[in-house]
Design a protein around this motif. Structure first.
Motif, short mmCIF file in Angstrom:
data_model
loop_
_atom_site.label_atom_id
_atom_site.label_comp_id
_atom_site.label_asym_id
_atom_site.label_seq_id
_atom_site.Cartn_x
_atom_site.Cartn_y
_atom_site.Cartn_z
N LEU A 22 0.82 -1.22 0.00
CA LEU A 22 0.00 0.00 0.00
C LEU A 22 0.85 1.27 0.00
CD1 LEU A 22 -2.62 -1.14 2.66
CD2 LEU A 22 -2.88 -1.14 0.17
N SER A 23 2.14 1.13 -0.29
CA SER A 23 3.10 2.24 -0.29
C SER A 23 3.23 2.92 1.06
CB SER A 23 2.74 3.28 -1.37
OG SER A 23 2.81 2.70 -2.64
N GLN A 24 3.02 2.16 2.11
CA GLN A 24 3.20 2.66 3.47
C GLN A 24 4.54 2.13 3.99
OE1 GLN A 24 -0.19 0.89 5.30
NE2 GLN A 24 -1.50 2.66 4.91
N THR A 25 5.19 2.94 4.79
CA THR A 25 6.46 2.54 5.37
C THR A 25 6.21 1.74 6.64
OG1 THR A 25 7.47 4.54 4.49
CG2 THR A 25 8.67 3.39 6.20
N GLU A 26 6.84 0.59 6.73
CA GLU A 26 6.75 -0.21 7.94
C GLU A 26 8.13 -0.74 8.29
OE1 GLU A 26 5.53 -4.52 6.05
OE2 GLU A 26 3.95 -3.29 6.89
N GLN A 27 8.32 -1.00 9.58
CA GLN A 27 9.61 -1.52 10.04
C GLN A 27 9.54 -3.03 10.13
OE1 GLN A 27 10.84 0.33 13.68
NE2 GLN A 27 11.77 2.02 12.58
N THR A 28 10.52 -3.69 9.53
CA THR A 28 10.61 -5.14 9.61
C THR A 28 12.01 -5.53 10.05
OG1 THR A 28 11.21 -5.31 7.28
CG2 THR A 28 8.89 -5.56 7.81
N LEU A 29 12.10 -6.65 10.71
CA LEU A 29 13.38 -7.15 11.18
C LEU A 29 14.00 -7.98 10.06
CD1 LEU A 29 14.90 -6.97 13.86
CD2 LEU A 29 13.98 -9.18 14.44
N THR A 30 15.17 -7.57 9.58
CA THR A 30 15.84 -8.27 8.49
C THR A 30 17.18 -8.83 8.97
OG1 THR A 30 16.80 -6.20 7.70
CG2 THR A 30 14.78 -6.92 6.66
N GLU A 31 17.57 -9.95 8.40
CA GLU A 31 18.83 -10.59 8.76
C GLU A 31 19.99 -9.86 8.11
OE1 GLU A 31 18.50 -14.71 7.75
OE2 GLU A 31 17.02 -15.08 9.32
N VAL A 32 21.04 -9.58 8.88
CA VAL A 32 22.20 -8.85 8.40
C VAL A 32 23.37 -9.79 8.13
CG1 VAL A 32 23.89 -7.05 8.95
CG2 VAL A 32 21.49 -6.78 9.62
N LYS A 33 23.70 -10.64 9.12
CA LYS A 33 24.88 -11.48 8.99
C LYS A 33 24.74 -12.71 9.89
CE LYS A 33 29.82 -11.00 8.92
NZ LYS A 33 30.87 -10.06 8.75
N THR A 34 25.15 -13.87 9.39
CA THR A 34 25.16 -15.11 10.18
C THR A 34 26.61 -15.50 10.43
OG1 THR A 34 23.07 -15.80 9.19
CG2 THR A 34 24.40 -17.51 10.24
N VAL A 35 26.93 -15.77 11.71
CA VAL A 35 28.32 -16.06 12.11
C VAL A 35 28.35 -17.21 13.11
CG1 VAL A 35 29.06 -13.67 11.77
CG2 VAL A 35 28.26 -14.39 14.01
N TRP A 36 29.54 -17.73 13.37
CA TRP A 36 29.77 -18.72 14.41
C TRP A 36 30.02 -18.01 15.73
CZ3 TRP A 36 28.70 -23.65 13.59
CH2 TRP A 36 28.73 -24.14 12.29
#
Length: 117
Positions: A22-36
């Motif tokens: 709907l062209s609305q801004t929403e905040q979502t949690l996104t993955e940045v980096k996977t590490v040991w």
């Protein structure tokens, strides 16, 4: 740093603003980096919030140094989410990070889906 102890896979996540259908801004949690990393519980406690008892566990997560890790991120580990309290660059050598974080019961939006964690 004992590399053999870093035998768990963790993922650093952060909230990002995205446009929905709907062209609305929403905040979502996104993955940045996977590490040991190594994940160790250090202590637990309970506190009262709004007439309810909330359990809280504190963890120490140790990983190699990653300059893009910031305190506003979250850590995902085995389907659970951890709030970062502090990030310690051990001996200021840029080799190892000790991350102190807490696991609390809260709602987190991840890729437009709401999960209770």
């Amino acid at each position: 740093m004992d590399i053999g102890r870093t035998n768990k896979r963790i993922t650093f996540c952060r909230y990002e603003e995205k446009e929905n259908a709907l062209s609305q801004t929403e905040q979502t949690l996104t993955e940045v980096k996977t590490v040991w990393a190594s994940v160790e519980p250090t202590r637990g406690r309970e506190y009262q919030e709004a007439q309810r008892v909330r359990p809280e566990l504190t963890y120490k997560i140790t990983t190699r140094y990653h300059k893009e890790v910031t305190p506003d991120m979250f850590i995902k580990f085995k389907g659970r989410y951890f709030n970062i309290v502090s990030i310690i660059n051990v001996k200021e050598k840029n080799e190892m990070l000790e991350i102190i974080c807490t696991e609390k019961l809260q709602k987190i939006t991840f890729n437009a889906k709401e999960k209770e964690v």
